[in-house]
Scaffold this motif. Structure first.
Motif, mmCIF file in Angstrom:
data_model
loop_
_atom_site.group_PDB
_atom_site.id
_atom_site.type_symbol
_atom_site.label_atom_id
_atom_site.label_comp_id
_atom_site.label_asym_id
_atom_site.label_seq_id
_atom_site.Cartn_x
_atom_site.Cartn_y
_atom_site.Cartn_z
ATOM 1 N N GLY A 60 0.782 -1.280 -0.100
ATOM 2 C CA GLY A 60 -0.123 -0.104 -0.046
ATOM 3 C C GLY A 60 0.697 1.306 0.223
ATOM 4 N N LYS A 61 1.985 1.028 -0.361
ATOM 5 C CA LYS A 61 2.993 2.240 -0.512
ATOM 6 C C LYS A 61 3.578 2.337 -2.094
ATOM 7 N N PRO A 62 2.572 2.824 -2.768
ATOM 8 C CA PRO A 62 2.848 2.725 -4.253
ATOM 9 C C PRO A 62 4.118 3.466 -4.802
ATOM 10 N N MET A 63 4.593 2.850 -5.688
ATOM 11 C CA MET A 63 6.043 3.270 -6.204
ATOM 12 C C MET A 63 5.802 4.561 -6.801
ATOM 13 N N ALA A 64 4.813 4.742 -7.480
ATOM 14 C CA ALA A 64 4.471 6.196 -8.316
ATOM 15 C C ALA A 64 4.663 7.090 -7.061
ATOM 16 N N ILE A 122 -0.265 -0.066 -13.614
ATOM 17 C CA ILE A 122 0.280 0.205 -15.009
ATOM 18 C C ILE A 122 1.823 0.205 -15.169
ATOM 19 N N TRP A 123 2.630 0.548 -14.244
ATOM 20 C CA TRP A 123 3.812 0.447 -14.351
ATOM 21 C C TRP A 123 4.229 -0.939 -13.992
ATOM 22 N N PHE A 124 3.859 -1.554 -13.086
ATOM 23 C CA PHE A 124 3.955 -2.871 -12.904
ATOM 24 C C PHE A 124 3.925 -3.757 -14.174
ATOM 25 N N LEU A 125 2.584 -3.651 -14.789
ATOM 26 C CA LEU A 125 2.264 -4.443 -15.994
ATOM 27 C C LEU A 125 3.340 -4.094 -17.164
ATOM 28 N N PHE A 126 3.955 -2.843 -17.235
ATOM 29 C CA PHE A 126 4.759 -2.530 -18.321
ATOM 30 C C PHE A 126 6.093 -3.180 -17.946
ATOM 31 N N PHE A 127 6.730 -3.213 -16.586
ATOM 32 C CA PHE A 127 7.670 -3.487 -16.325
ATOM 33 C C PHE A 127 7.636 -5.259 -16.612
ATOM 34 N N LEU A 128 6.604 -5.705 -16.160
ATOM 35 C CA LEU A 128 6.455 -7.216 -16.366
ATOM 36 C C LEU A 128 6.614 -7.596 -17.965
ATOM 37 N N MET A 129 5.929 -6.900 -18.825
ATOM 38 C CA MET A 129 6.255 -7.327 -20.210
ATOM 39 C C MET A 129 7.470 -7.170 -20.801
ATOM 40 N N ARG A 130 8.291 -5.730 -20.162
ATOM 41 C CA ARG A 130 9.337 -5.916 -20.766
ATOM 42 C C ARG A 130 10.403 -6.865 -20.475
#
Length: 223
Positions: free
Chosen positions: A112-116, A146-154
């Motif tokens: 619950g401490k989002p990276m963004a 959204i960042w997590f999904l992008f990092f995972l795809m990369r």
């Protein structure tokens, strides 16, 4: 529209100020040279280019942190590739870096401490308590997803290409999914984040700091 474009441009400069091609050109040179010559030649030329870029920054009295970071990264990656006698291993540090980002983003979401929010706090120096408000935090939590999904795809693409041992595809994938996609991601994150903050009807950073009561104007710029 012009005002919005100017706003986004200024926000990008704040976040990626000093970002150059110093970390992008050496890996591309490594891939091109390795396809025609030996691994040793590719490593030496990549390191030489990174060193040259650092010297150029120094003579122009420009920030050296990205040039030095690029040089250290190229030397480390070249060393791994050279001593393992496998050119694909040059991209191992980038794969590890992607894995760390995936793990960090996921942990920040779970805790619950989002990276963004943490990234914005470190970049802008805004009051950390503002980010954790119930009428502010969801925007940063969603952007972090959204960042997590992008990092995972990369990471998935990097692993697939690494297992294939395709150096050229690895080079272009890391380049295209590096700075270009980062800039695009930051723009989309900013636009979505500002829109989401408005819908949450929370106070702006200044209104929170000054303890102003409702009704609030809300955050109109900066995320």
């Amino acid at each position: 529209m012009k005002a919005r474009i100017k706003e986004i441009s200024e926000e990008l400069k704040l976040v990626i100020s000093g970002k150059t091609l110093d970390a992008l050109l050496p890996p591309l040179l490594f891939a091109v040279v390795n396809g025609r010559y030996q691994l040793t030649v590719a490593s030496i030329l990549a390191i030489a280019l990174a060193l040259l870029l650092g010297i150029i920054r120094l003579t122009r009295k420009q920030p050296l942190r990205y040039a030095l970071g690029g040089l250290v990264g190229v030397m480390f990656a070249s060393g791994i590739a050279y001593f393992s006698n496998n050119a694909a291993n040059y991209y191992l540090p980038k794969i590890v870096s992607s894995a760390v980002l995936v793990f960090s983003a996921l942990v920040s979401i779970v805790l619950g401490k989002p990276m963004a929010a943490l990234t914005s706090h470190l970049t802008r120096g805004w009051d950390l308590e503002w980010y954790w408000r119930k009428d502010v935090k969801p925007a940063y939590q969603e952007v972090t997803v959204i960042w997590f999904l992008f990092f995972l795809m990369r990471l998935a693409l990097q692993v697939i290409l690494f297992r294939r041992g395709d150096i050229v595809e690895l080079a272009w994938t890391n380049t295209l999914l590096g700075l270009p996609f980062t800039i695009a991601g930051l723009i989309l994150s900013y636009l979505y984040g500002i829109w989401r903050l408005r819908n949450l009807n929370g106070p702006s950073v200044e209104e929170h700091r000054e303890g102003k009561p409702q009704p609030w104007e809300g955050q109109t710029r900066g995320f």
